[in-house]
Design an enzyme around this catalytic site. Structure first.
Site, mmCIF file in Angstrom:
data_model
loop_
_atom_site.group_PDB
_atom_site.id
_atom_site.type_symbol
_atom_site.label_atom_id
_atom_site.label_comp_id
_atom_site.label_asym_id
_atom_site.label_seq_id
_atom_site.Cartn_x
_atom_site.Cartn_y
_atom_site.Cartn_z
ATOM 1 N N ASP A 57 -1.064 -0.673 -11.064
ATOM 2 C CA ASP A 57 -0.004 -0.408 -10.089
ATOM 3 C C ASP A 57 0.158 -1.610 -9.177
ATOM 4 O O ASP A 57 -0.825 -2.135 -8.652
ATOM 5 C CB ASP A 57 -0.345 0.847 -9.277
ATOM 6 N N TYR A 80 2.515 -3.749 -6.003
ATOM 7 C CA TYR A 80 2.902 -3.537 -4.606
ATOM 8 C C TYR A 80 3.979 -4.581 -4.345
ATOM 9 O O TYR A 80 3.802 -5.499 -3.569
ATOM 10 C CB TYR A 80 1.643 -3.772 -3.758
ATOM 11 N N HIS A 134 8.999 -1.943 1.323
ATOM 12 C CA HIS A 134 7.850 -1.041 1.403
ATOM 13 C C HIS A 134 6.637 -1.756 1.999
ATOM 14 O O HIS A 134 5.987 -1.241 2.914
ATOM 15 C CB HIS A 134 7.515 -0.515 0.001
ATOM 16 N N ARG A 157 -0.879 -2.736 10.367
ATOM 17 C CA ARG A 157 -1.417 -3.982 10.934
ATOM 18 C C ARG A 157 -0.522 -4.601 12.004
ATOM 19 O O ARG A 157 -0.823 -5.659 12.523
ATOM 20 C CB ARG A 157 -1.624 -5.024 9.804
ATOM 21 N N GLU A 184 5.160 8.274 -4.155
ATOM 22 C CA GLU A 184 5.723 6.934 -4.128
ATOM 23 C C GLU A 184 6.739 6.833 -5.247
ATOM 24 O O GLU A 184 6.418 7.083 -6.408
ATOM 25 C CB GLU A 184 4.635 5.862 -4.305
ATOM 26 N N GLU A 224 8.608 4.985 -7.830
ATOM 27 C CA GLU A 224 8.426 3.719 -8.553
ATOM 28 C C GLU A 224 9.086 3.797 -9.922
ATOM 29 O O GLU A 224 9.418 4.869 -10.409
ATOM 30 C CB GLU A 224 6.924 3.429 -8.766
ATOM 31 N N ASP A 231 3.689 7.725 -7.967
ATOM 32 C CA ASP A 231 2.285 7.406 -7.710
ATOM 33 C C ASP A 231 1.826 8.246 -6.516
ATOM 34 O O ASP A 231 1.898 7.811 -5.367
ATOM 35 C CB ASP A 231 2.190 5.896 -7.409
ATOM 36 N N ARG A 282 -2.776 9.587 1.715
ATOM 37 C CA ARG A 282 -2.720 8.534 2.739
ATOM 38 C C ARG A 282 -3.936 8.505 3.654
ATOM 39 O O ARG A 282 -4.350 7.432 4.115
ATOM 40 C CB ARG A 282 -1.467 8.704 3.595
ATOM 41 N N GLN A 305 -6.743 7.035 1.696
ATOM 42 C CA GLN A 305 -6.430 5.608 1.525
ATOM 43 C C GLN A 305 -6.740 4.797 2.790
ATOM 44 O O GLN A 305 -7.334 3.714 2.710
ATOM 45 C CB GLN A 305 -4.941 5.472 1.174
ATOM 46 N N TYR A 324 -9.510 1.808 1.942
ATOM 47 C CA TYR A 324 -8.825 0.734 1.229
ATOM 48 C C TYR A 324 -9.309 -0.689 1.490
ATOM 49 O O TYR A 324 -8.997 -1.588 0.716
ATOM 50 C CB TYR A 324 -7.307 0.831 1.425
ATOM 51 N N LYS A 352 -5.525 7.123 -4.982
ATOM 52 C CA LYS A 352 -4.454 6.981 -5.984
ATOM 53 C C LYS A 352 -4.875 7.530 -7.337
ATOM 54 O O LYS A 352 -4.151 7.355 -8.314
ATOM 55 C CB LYS A 352 -4.113 5.492 -6.146
ATOM 56 N N THR A 386 -0.711 10.418 -11.489
ATOM 57 C CA THR A 386 0.490 9.582 -11.512
ATOM 58 C C THR A 386 1.432 10.280 -12.486
ATOM 59 O O THR A 386 1.069 10.480 -13.645
ATOM 60 C CB THR A 386 0.172 8.173 -12.035
ATOM 61 N N THR A 407 6.152 0.816 -4.771
ATOM 62 C CA THR A 407 7.151 1.697 -4.157
ATOM 63 C C THR A 407 8.453 0.945 -3.906
ATOM 64 O O THR A 407 8.444 -0.171 -3.391
ATOM 65 C CB THR A 407 6.601 2.255 -2.832
ATOM 66 N N GLU A 459 6.669 6.227 4.910
ATOM 67 C CA GLU A 459 7.713 5.430 5.552
ATOM 68 C C GLU A 459 8.809 6.311 6.148
ATOM 69 O O GLU A 459 9.306 6.048 7.242
ATOM 70 C CB GLU A 459 8.346 4.484 4.530
HETATM 71 CA CA CA Z 1 1.999 2.652 -5.761
#
Ligand code: CA
Length: 419
Positions: free
Chosen positions: A124, A126, A131, A140, A197, A199, A229, A233, A236, A240, A249, A253, A345, A359
């Site tokens: 997968d 990114y 996104h 962040r 997600e 995708e 996906d 959260r 994660q 992560y 994850k 899927t 995503t 989001e």
């Molecule tokens: Ca993903």
């Protein structure tokens, strides 16, 4: 435009006109074993039986006799084209084999669909800039939103092939380690922030040995699916760093039941956006490698009508699947027939184009209101999340069908999951 003798395939709204002919699998009533099939209008065509009848002979090769399309994929692009040409012939207006073909048509509406491929590996990426910017801003801060490598590398992680499931498979809310931002230590509990997600998945149809160019990578791609996906959260956020998502994850899927052949998408190719930082030469594209595919997601609480919660387009990606695949091979990692690459995503520039609830609800701070009045920040038990998508041609659509899953409540005791 070429018409089909199957009238429903000539409708402007069908996802499955003669120009599409996507690859799927179904389980016949009273049988256990899936069979290869093709979608055409309101029907599926039992390719397995048709091959036994001698309708699909290409150089005497076995093609559709096993329960998935890996056999066809392994034969390579020349046979993909010959097989597709044969299907087009059989379904075109005036085809002399109409009666023989008709025997193998079954209504799509009551078919039990199965995995169209044997997924060998799942990676997968990114690669959507909207996104990555949205998520980075939440996690962040706006000034560090994109990681320093992001404009140079199509970043990704190795996911699990074993939990890739076909549309319609329920998804059980997982347990995991959760740590609230203000808590000192984590707890082990059911996920409270289950998300989707939106995708696209690229299906790799040819193996690699050593590094391949972006142009060669594009030739290796057999087709595309819709891909959700599912993402936990809260699991994660705690797990992560520094190695990326792991259990958050791995639950499931979901892919759409139809692999839309790359050949059907050719008229819809579009370029990736202007580069904000020059790419290293090995990632440069010899031509347009993205596709103009309209995408949307709906959310339906249990027993309620679905609400469209986002609309976006595959052309919003920063990196194409061909670039991702080329990058994947730089290490010498052998790619296999049946490998699946998640795009990342696909969010667009506006709020209404965001491809995840994280989001859309801005981390839970701005819940959505569904048409029936319910508020949602993340998915609740009983919710059904459905993706759909199509490329819009002049008077026809190349559609992907639906990619859907319903959330089941977490088991009360995670060690007693009953398999
Ligand atoms: Ca993903």
């Amino acid at each position: 435009m070429q018409r089909s003798w199957i009238e429903s395939a000539n409708s402007a709204e069908t996802h499955f006109p003669l120009q599409n002919l996507p690859y799927g699998a179904f389980v016949p009533p009273g049988d256990d074993l899936p069979r290869c099939c093709i979608a055409i209008g309101d029907f599926l065509f039992d390719a397995h039986e048709a091959e036994f009848d001698g309708l699909l002979d290409i150089d005497g090769l076995p093609i559709a006799i096993l329960g998935n399309w890996n056999t066809l994929m392994a034969h390579g692009p020349r046979i993909w084209a010959a097989f597709r040409a044969r299907l087009t012939e059989l379904f075109s207006e005036g085809a002399p084999e109409q009666e023989a073909v008709r025997k193998h048509l079954h209504p799509l509406s009551d078919a039990q669909l199965a995995m169209p491929l044997d997924v060998r590996g799942y990676t997968d990426f990114y690669a959507g800039k909207h996104h990555a910017t949205n998520v980075g801003t939440m996690f962040r801060g706006a000034e560090n939103a994109l990681p320093p490598n992001w404009l140079s590398i199509p970043i990704g992680y190795n996911g699990r092939a074993s939990s890739v499931v076909v549309s319609g498979t329920p998804v059980r809310r997982p347990w995991g380690q959760l740590k609230a931002p203000d808590a000192e230590l984590p707890v082990f509990a059911p996920c409270k922030r289950l998300d989707f997600e939106l995708e696209m998945g690229a299906v790799v149809g040819q193996p690699s040995e050593g590094m391949v160019s972006v142009g060669k990578a594009d030739e290796m791609i057999f087709g595309y699916v819709l891909l959700n996906d599912w993402s936990a959260r809260d699991i994660q956020a705690w797990e992560y760093q520094p190695l990326g998502p792991f259990q958050s994850k791995a639950t499931a899927t979901t892919i759409s039941p139809w692999i839309v052949p790359k050949a059907a998408l050719e008229p819809f190719r579009v370029p990736t956006p202007d580069r904000e930082r020059a790419l290293l030469p090995y990632l440069e594209e010899p031509g347009p490698m993205l596709y103009d595919i309209q995408l949307e997601a709906t959310l339906a609480p249990e027993g309620k009508a679905p609400t469209v919660i986002t609309r976006t387009n595959y052309r919003e990606m920063y990196y194409s699947a061909a670039q991702q695949l080329a990058h994947h091979t730089t290490s010498g990692c052998p790619m296999e027939v049946g490998d699946l690459l998640g795009s990342g995503t696909i969010s667009g520039p506006e709020r209404g184009n965001r491809g995840s609830l994280l989001e859309l609800s801005w981390g839970g701070k701005e819940p959505l209101t569904l048409d029936a009045g319910e508020a949602r920040s993340f998915l609740e038990d009983g919710d059904t999340l459905t993706l759909t998508g199509w490329a819009q041609g002049e008077g026809y659509r190349i559609g992907f069908g639906q990619c859907s899953g319903t959330v089941l409540a977490a088991h009360t005791d995670p060690t007693d999951a009953g398999g």
